[in-house]
Design an enzyme around this catalytic site. Structure first.
Site, PDB file in Angstrom:
ATOM      1  N   ASP A 248       0.800  -1.357  -0.064  1.00 32.49           N
ATOM      2  CA  ASP A 248       0.019   0.055  -0.288  1.00 32.49           C
ATOM      3  C   ASP A 248       0.872   1.105   0.209  1.00 32.49           C
ATOM      4  OD1 ASP A 248      -2.707   0.723   0.495  1.00 32.49           O
ATOM      5  OD2 ASP A 248      -2.012   1.765   2.188  1.00 32.49           O
TER       6      ASP A 248
ATOM      7  N   HIS B 236     -10.097  -1.660  -5.992  1.00 31.46           N
ATOM      8  CA  HIS B 236     -11.048  -1.236  -4.854  1.00 31.46           C
ATOM      9  C   HIS B 236     -11.241   0.425  -4.838  1.00 31.46           C
ATOM     10  CE1 HIS B 236      -7.395  -1.112  -3.230  1.00 31.46           C
ATOM     11  NE2 HIS B 236      -7.624  -0.615  -2.126  1.00 31.46           N
ATOM     12  N   ASP B 237     -10.304   0.988  -5.349  1.00 33.82           N
ATOM     13  CA  ASP B 237     -10.270   2.613  -5.280  1.00 33.82           C
ATOM     14  C   ASP B 237     -10.798   3.341  -6.380  1.00 33.82           C
ATOM     15  OD1 ASP B 237      -8.926   2.485  -2.788  1.00 33.82           O
ATOM     16  OD2 ASP B 237      -6.916   2.422  -3.761  1.00 33.82           O
TER      17      ASP B 237
END
Ligand code: GLC
Ligand code: CA
Length: 561
Positions: free
Chosen positions: A199, A329-330
């Protein structure tokens, strides 16, 4: 070129909260994932990337971790995890886990200690500074709106949080922090996992002095990005991490790296640098962002799209490797953003899939992409759950921006587009849960769902299955060089792949309008076999042709072109 399993594989990304709920609490969980492993296996993916499953108060759905070694209660137990890993390996599936180490949760025991007093040994695990005349230490804004600093009354200092207030940034300059992280990584790797997705890993080194950022006209905050992205010690840290941990295992690593261009990307992924295997670039994801950033949606051009893809291919082709994705997912759903989620939903979903699975790099499938799931439009802001979306909404409302304008950008770019529950069947809540889902299901689930897809031989699902199978049968799809054709054409995306003396030709009509594909004068070949297409093709011969809306064809060329 060096052959690697992670170049040949296809990744399937799971957002556990929205994938499959096994116990009716409305939240997806590990046992739900176990139930669906055969489904993923049938699709043909080889590697599963799990978004964070660690203990977390869920201010950012698991990207705020309060214990790196525990499983989030809502998701299950340590035993469930062991079983999941075992069931995956049994099926020949590999597991990569999210590694979120730019920040922790403010409920992590390190932060609780750090905050307790200036003298606490954990104080220096995070980035604390004095204020300036009653203001934060500098003018940086957070990615999730507001200042990047939060004042702590008890110790009269501010801590840095590039994301939410509940996500304090770790201080990587502290060697103890790095050692704790490496230890934690070994803890998971020793359990047998197969790698990490890291991340915002290029934000871990901040420019010393933390200087004020440039402030645009009318902006509320300065831009700290130049002082946090690709900072002065990031490569030293990653090389240390590689030496201490990564190099000891046969794993894959992919870094999430906003603000990296092809030149700086090489420093992260070129194999002789001993850092990461690949990264997620954002240049393509920014193609429709205006001056105001991601929420400021502007039209994009196919020629620019092609240039970006090619630049990244060329930049990393020798010693690096690309990861190929158009949603996660973003990001909004790719069929809604780059295709057509109405009349040509299936055709355009397949066309985009053809690009992802026949370009050079490792393709990533985000859950639901393989059945052509679409963006969602909830009428009221109260239906939304994502902290980035909600903070932005509140900030814009305070600034007096009309609700309709804000909702329009949420419909186009909000992260909850990708986070509505996976659509398994036409039963209540799309078969995702027997309870009340934590976020509403997309109302189109009666039509778009896995059960329907599996019943229909022409579905998007089976098209993905076939693409993945082709990848396994033809090395050229993995390792072949790319050469663009019709570079400046604004309708057609066409390219060849070459490997040894083989050639492939990929032709994609990117839009609804019919478009003409013309072979160059000089192109000679003995024959061409149509490997896959998203339409019925009566005459599979390769010649000049009019392509139908979103038509995609992949040819294997015999001798020539
Ligand atoms: C990454 C994640 C995103 C998260 C952020 C902060 O961009 O993909 O979901 O909100 O980092 O951890
Ligand atoms: Ca559950």
């Amino acid at each position: 070129m060096e052959k690697k399993w992670w170049k040949e594989g296809v990744v399937y990304q799971i957002y556990p909260r929205s994938f499959k709920d096994s116990n009716g609490d409305g939240i997806g969980d590990l046992r739900g994932i176990i139930e669906k492993l055969d489904y993923i296996k049938e699709l043909g993916a080889d590697i599963i990337w799990l978004c964070p499953i660690y203990q977390s108060p869920n201010c950012d759905n698991g990207y705020d971790i309060s214990d790196y070694r525990k499983i989030m209660k809502e998701f299950g137990t340590e035993e469930d995890f062991e079983e999941l890993l075992h069931e995956m390996h049994k099926r020949g599936l590999k597991l990569i886990m999210d590694l979120v180490v730019n920040h922790t949760s403010d409920e992590h025991e390190w932060f609780v200690a750090s905050k307790s007093s200036r003298e606490n040994p954990y104080r220096d695990y995070y980035i604390w500074r004095d204020g300036k005349d009653g203001n934060p230490p500098n003018n940086w804004g957070s990615f999730f709106s507001g200042s990047a600093w939060k004042y702590d009354e008890a110790t009269n200092q501010y801590y840095l949080h590039l994301f939410a207030e509940k996500q304090p940034d770790l201080n990587w300059e502290n060697k103890k922090v790095r050692e704790e992280i490496y230890d934690m990584m070994r803890f998971w790797l020793d359990k047998g996992i197969d790698g990490f997705r890291m991340d915002v890993i290029n934000l871990i080194s901040k420019v010393p002095g933390l200087p004020d950022g440039e402030k645009g006209e009318g902006a509320l905050y300065g831009n700290g990005f130049p002082y946090t992205a690709n900072g002065p010690r990031v490569h030293e840290y990653l090389q240390e991490m590689n030496r201490e941990v990564l190099s000891k295992y046969d794993i894959m690593t992919v870094g999430e790296t906003p603000g990296v261009d092809t030149e700086s990307a090489k420093l992260y992924v070129n194999s002789d640098r001993n850092e990461l295997n690949m990264l997620f670039q954002f240049e393509l994801m920014d193609i429709d962002s205006g001056w105001g950033g991601k929420w400021d949606v502007k039209p994009w051009k196919l020629s620019t799209f092609k240039k970006i893809m090619y630049k990244w291919y060329e930049g990393l082709k020798e010693k690096g490797w690309n990861s190929l994705y158009l949603n996660n997912h973003d990001q909004p759903r790719m069929v809604s953003r780059f295709g057509n989620d109405k009349e040509y939903r299936q055709e355009s979903a397949k066309m985009l899939a053809t690009l992802l699975h026949t370009w050079q790099g490792t393709p990533y499938i985000y859950q639901g992409e393989e059945i052509g799931m679409t963006n969602v439009r909830f009428e009221d802001i109260s239906e939304y759950r994502d902290i980035e979306t909600l903070n932005m909404y509140n900030e814009k409302i305070r600034q007096g921006v009309p609700v309709e304008t804000i909702m329009k950008s949420i419909y186009a770019k909000g992260r909850d587009n990708a986070r509505t529950p996976m659509q398994w069947d036409a039963s209540d809540n799309a078969g995702f849960t027997e309870g009340t889902p934590w976020i509403r299901v997309n109302p189109n689930y009666k039509e778009i769902n896995v059960e329907n897809a599996l019943k229909d031989r022409n579905s998007v699902f089976y098209y993905y299955q076939k693409l993945i199978k082709l990848r396994k049968e033809h090395e050229i799809i993995v390792y072949g060089d790319v050469n663009l054709l019709m570079e400046d054409d604004e309708n057609i995306f066409a390219y060849t792949r070459s490997y040894n003396d083989e050639k492939l030709l990929v032709i994609l009509n990117f839009f609804e309008k019919e478009a003409e594909f013309k072979l160059d004068e000089g192109m000679k070949f003995d024959g061409a076999e149509l490997l896959i297409s998203n339409y019925e093709v009566d005459n599979p011969e390769l010649k000049n042709m009019i392509l139908r809306p979103y038509e995609a064809r992949v040819y294997k060329i015999h001798h020539g072109l």
